[in-house]
Design an enzyme around this catalytic site. Structure first.
Site, PDB file in Angstrom:
ATOM      1  N   SER A 170     -24.657  35.382   1.937  1.00  0.00           N
ATOM      2  CA  SER A 170     -23.611  35.723   2.903  1.00  0.00           C
ATOM      3  C   SER A 170     -23.446  34.611   3.935  1.00  0.00           C
ATOM      4  O   SER A 170     -24.429  34.169   4.531  1.00  0.00           O
ATOM      5  CB  SER A 170     -24.040  37.041   3.586  1.00  0.00           C
ATOM      6  OG  SER A 170     -23.174  37.387   4.631  1.00  0.00           O
ATOM      7  N   ARG A 220     -15.918  46.288  27.518  1.00  0.00           N
ATOM      8  CA  ARG A 220     -14.564  46.125  27.001  1.00  0.00           C
ATOM      9  C   ARG A 220     -13.587  47.117  27.623  1.00  0.00           C
ATOM     10  O   ARG A 220     -13.846  48.315  27.647  1.00  0.00           O
ATOM     11  CB  ARG A 220     -14.555  46.276  25.488  1.00  0.00           C
ATOM     12  CG  ARG A 220     -15.277  45.122  24.841  1.00  0.00           C
ATOM     13  CD  ARG A 220     -15.338  45.226  23.350  1.00  0.00           C
ATOM     14  NE  ARG A 220     -15.855  43.952  22.824  1.00  0.00           N
ATOM     15  CZ  ARG A 220     -15.947  43.651  21.548  1.00  0.00           C
ATOM     16  NH1 ARG A 220     -15.562  44.522  20.648  1.00  0.00           N
ATOM     17  NH2 ARG A 220     -16.406  42.495  21.170  1.00  0.00           N
ATOM     18  N   LYS A 234      -2.829  43.484   9.109  1.00  0.00           N
ATOM     19  CA  LYS A 234      -2.600  42.285   9.924  1.00  0.00           C
ATOM     20  C   LYS A 234      -1.241  41.688   9.531  1.00  0.00           C
ATOM     21  O   LYS A 234      -0.232  42.210   9.965  1.00  0.00           O
ATOM     22  CB  LYS A 234      -3.783  41.332   9.800  1.00  0.00           C
ATOM     23  CG  LYS A 234      -5.089  42.038  10.286  1.00  0.00           C
ATOM     24  CD  LYS A 234      -6.256  41.127  10.441  1.00  0.00           C
ATOM     25  CE  LYS A 234      -7.581  41.867  10.590  1.00  0.00           C
ATOM     26  NZ  LYS A 234      -7.784  42.581  11.838  1.00  0.00           N
ATOM     27  N   THR A 279     -10.031  61.141   3.012  1.00  0.00           N
ATOM     28  CA  THR A 279      -8.607  61.368   2.749  1.00  0.00           C
ATOM     29  C   THR A 279      -7.922  60.031   2.507  1.00  0.00           C
ATOM     30  O   THR A 279      -8.166  59.063   3.238  1.00  0.00           O
ATOM     31  CB  THR A 279      -7.970  62.065   3.977  1.00  0.00           C
ATOM     32  OG1 THR A 279      -8.665  63.291   4.201  1.00  0.00           O
ATOM     33  CG2 THR A 279      -6.493  62.347   3.765  1.00  0.00           C
ATOM     34  N   HIS A 288      -7.505  37.533   6.892  1.00  0.00           N
ATOM     35  CA  HIS A 288      -6.642  36.788   7.818  1.00  0.00           C
ATOM     36  C   HIS A 288      -5.709  35.829   7.098  1.00  0.00           C
ATOM     37  O   HIS A 288      -5.041  35.026   7.744  1.00  0.00           O
ATOM     38  CB  HIS A 288      -7.488  36.053   8.858  1.00  0.00           C
ATOM     39  CG  HIS A 288      -8.133  37.006   9.799  1.00  0.00           C
ATOM     40  ND1 HIS A 288      -7.484  37.541  10.896  1.00  0.00           N
ATOM     41  CD2 HIS A 288      -9.358  37.595   9.775  1.00  0.00           C
ATOM     42  CE1 HIS A 288      -8.289  38.383  11.511  1.00  0.00           C
ATOM     43  NE2 HIS A 288      -9.429  38.446  10.856  1.00  0.00           N
ATOM     44  N   SER A 299     -11.445  33.957  11.384  1.00  0.00           N
ATOM     45  CA  SER A 299     -10.389  34.125  12.384  1.00  0.00           C
ATOM     46  C   SER A 299     -10.816  33.780  13.794  1.00  0.00           C
ATOM     47  O   SER A 299      -9.974  33.620  14.666  1.00  0.00           O
ATOM     48  CB  SER A 299      -9.878  35.552  12.361  1.00  0.00           C
ATOM     49  OG  SER A 299     -10.699  36.386  13.133  1.00  0.00           O
ATOM     50  N   THR A 354      -6.418  43.035   3.830  1.00  0.00           N
ATOM     51  CA  THR A 354      -6.005  44.148   4.703  1.00  0.00           C
ATOM     52  C   THR A 354      -4.489  44.292   4.660  1.00  0.00           C
ATOM     53  O   THR A 354      -3.768  43.326   4.379  1.00  0.00           O
ATOM     54  CB  THR A 354      -6.449  43.902   6.156  1.00  0.00           C
ATOM     55  OG1 THR A 354      -6.120  45.056   6.939  1.00  0.00           O
ATOM     56  CG2 THR A 354      -5.756  42.701   6.778  1.00  0.00           C
TER      57      THR A 354
HETATM   58  C1  LIG Z   1     -12.653  38.992   8.375  1.00  0.00           C
HETATM   59  C2  LIG Z   1     -12.285  40.423   8.547  1.00  0.00           C
HETATM   60  N1  LIG Z   1     -12.527  41.274   7.534  1.00  0.00           N
HETATM   61  C3  LIG Z   1     -12.223  42.583   7.647  1.00  0.00           C
HETATM   62  C4  LIG Z   1     -11.644  43.078   8.797  1.00  0.00           C
HETATM   63  C5  LIG Z   1     -11.323  44.533   8.867  1.00  0.00           C
HETATM   64  O1  LIG Z   1      -9.969  44.736   8.526  1.00  0.00           O
HETATM   65  P1  LIG Z   1      -9.209  46.018   9.089  1.00  0.00           P
HETATM   66  O2  LIG Z   1      -8.745  45.671  10.467  1.00  0.00           O
HETATM   67  O3  LIG Z   1      -8.114  46.266   8.125  1.00  0.00           O
HETATM   68  O4  LIG Z   1     -10.220  47.127   9.109  1.00  0.00           O
HETATM   69  C6  LIG Z   1     -11.372  42.245   9.866  1.00  0.00           C
HETATM   70  C7  LIG Z   1     -10.753  42.786  11.107  1.00  0.00           C
HETATM   71  O5  LIG Z   1     -10.573  42.166  12.094  1.00  0.00           O
HETATM   72  C8  LIG Z   1     -11.708  40.870   9.746  1.00  0.00           C
HETATM   73  O6  LIG Z   1     -11.499  40.028  10.756  1.00  0.00           O
END
Ligand SMILES: Cc1ncc(COP(=O)(O)O)c(C=O)c1O
Length: 414
Positions: free
Chosen positions: A147, A31, A258, A288, A227, A199, A255
């Protein structure tokens, strides 16, 4: 790097590390991070510093700041105000000095967004998944986690760290999930963990049907809406809001990094579950807390997107338009019912090559997506058009892709 004790065989550490990197090069999936600065007020325009003499203007096509909230005047102003009011960092864990008024207010706002009693902030979505899943299963002895096979790495990490039994069900496959649920002891605690919008394949889980199974087999549910938050539903509460099923889910996770355009993660749930995670999860306790500046920005963003749907509508329109333009041009755009536009390449070296040519010759930035983010053989480019990508940008992008597809003799859509 060598062992210093001559009595034991020397381990050639450098060799081990170099071999690990060489393996990635050999597979074409080493990468390279592109060095950019986004231009506030002009997203998706940015400056790229990689391999140029000074900054070169580029158009970003792969940001997860889906709605350009990272440059929204209200978000920027809120962060500036917080910075000047309380300074840069929180100064501690939530327990030791880092529990600011901003954190408390944002948690109220997020609980309200998902119609839950409480919410809890984490430093990222990744941490929220890992910390919550690993802790929940430990609190419930004998717990089995079910899962989805395409769950994000952070959920997989949480489940692994829980040390509990796990069953992996085929992606979005209700029959398989039911088969697994039915095979287990009805009396043990169960948790179904899945995402709303996946995603990378850009598809959506059958949330209501999974909740039906959870009811039937007395299981808890954990939904990652990372997402989807900000993006779907009348107030940006995600797919669970759009489909009016938020009340049926035990925990909704999201999150702030995004669609909300800032940084951080969170869960929402009944107050007692929030209290358990707050009290037991090492990933919440021993770190923190988020900077109040970030929290203030996220707060402004969440509040704005609860009231405004212009950004969501603009993003959906842009995604539909780009999918149509790509399909008309014969590009192998993957079927998707969401805001993400994946273009299948199926080879890591070619995906990287297309991305390199786009950046060097066309000023288009789209990162190749390869294993382990997606399975081997399904490497792709993943476009995230937003409300600020206009038609001219889209046409330029599609023309560039058509030229490169021809040049590299890549497979066209069937
Ligand atoms: C499905 C999914 N969950 C959790 C996360 C993690 O979120 P964050 O980027 O806020 O750490 C991602 C990040 O790409 C994600 O695609």
């Amino acid at each position: 790097m060598q062992s210093t004790d001559s009595a034991v065989p020397a381990v050639d550490y450098s060799r081990v590390f170099n071999q690990a990197i060489d393996r990635l090069h050999a597979e074409g999936r080493y990468r390279v991070f592109i060095d950019i600065l986004r231009n506030k007020g002009m997203f998706p325009n940015a400056r790229c510093f990689a391999g140029h003499n000074g900054p070169k203007p580029i158009t970003v096509w792969c940001s997860n700041d889906y709605l350009a909230m990272g440059q929204h005047p209200k978000v920027v102003a809120a962060m500036e105000e917080a910075l000047h009011d309380v300074g840069a960092g929180s100064g501690g864990t939530r327990n030791i000095g880092g529990n600011t008024h901003y954190h408390i207010e944002l948690e109220h706002e997020l609980a309200d967004l998902h119609g839950k009693e409480g919410a809890l902030l984490f430093t990222s979505g990744y941490v929220s998944n890992e910390a919550t899943l690993s802790t929940l299963a430990k609190i419930m002895p004998g717990c089995i986690i079910y899962s989805d096979e395409l769950n994000h790495a952070s959920m997989i990490a949480g489940i692994r760290n829980a040390g509990c039994e796990k069953r992996v069900f085929r992606h979005n496959d209700l029959a398989h999930l039911e088969e697994l649920l039915a095979a287990d002891d009805p009396s043990v605690p169960k948790l179904i963990a899945f995402e709303s919008v996946y995603s990378m394949d850009a598809d959506i889980a059958p949330i209501a049907e999974i909740c039906d199974l959870a009811d039937k087999y007395n299981a808890l549910t954990y939904l990652d809406e990372v997402h989807a938050v900000g993006m779907y539903g009348a107030r940006g509460g995600g797919i669970s809001e759009r489909e009016d099923v938020a009340h049926r889910l035990t925990i909704i996770e999201g999150t702030l990094g995004k669609a909300f355009g800032v940084m951080g993660g969170y869960i929402t749930a009944d107050q007692v579950i929030i209290d358990v995670i707050r009290s037991y999860a090492p990933g919440f306790i021993f770190t923190t807390s988020l900077s109040p500046v970030l929290v203030a920005g996220a707060l402004a963003s969440v509040k704005h997107l609860k009231a405004s749907r212009a950004e969501r509508d603009g993003q959906q329109a842009a995604a539909e338009q780009l999918k149509a333009l790509m399909a008309d041009a014969g590009l192998p755009v993957m079927q998707s019912t969401t805001h993400i536009v994946p273009l299948m390449v199926g080879d890591p070296v070619k995906a990287k090559k297309i991305s390199d040519v786009l950046l060097a010759e066309y000023g288009v930035y789209v990162q190749p997506i390869n294993y382990p983010t997606v399975p081997r053989g399904t490497e792709r480019l993943r476009f995230t058009p937003g409300p600020a990508h206009n038609e001219a940008m889209m046409r330029e992008l599609v023309d560039a892709l058509v030229e490169i597809w021809g040049r590299l003799e890549l497979r066209r859509a069937a």
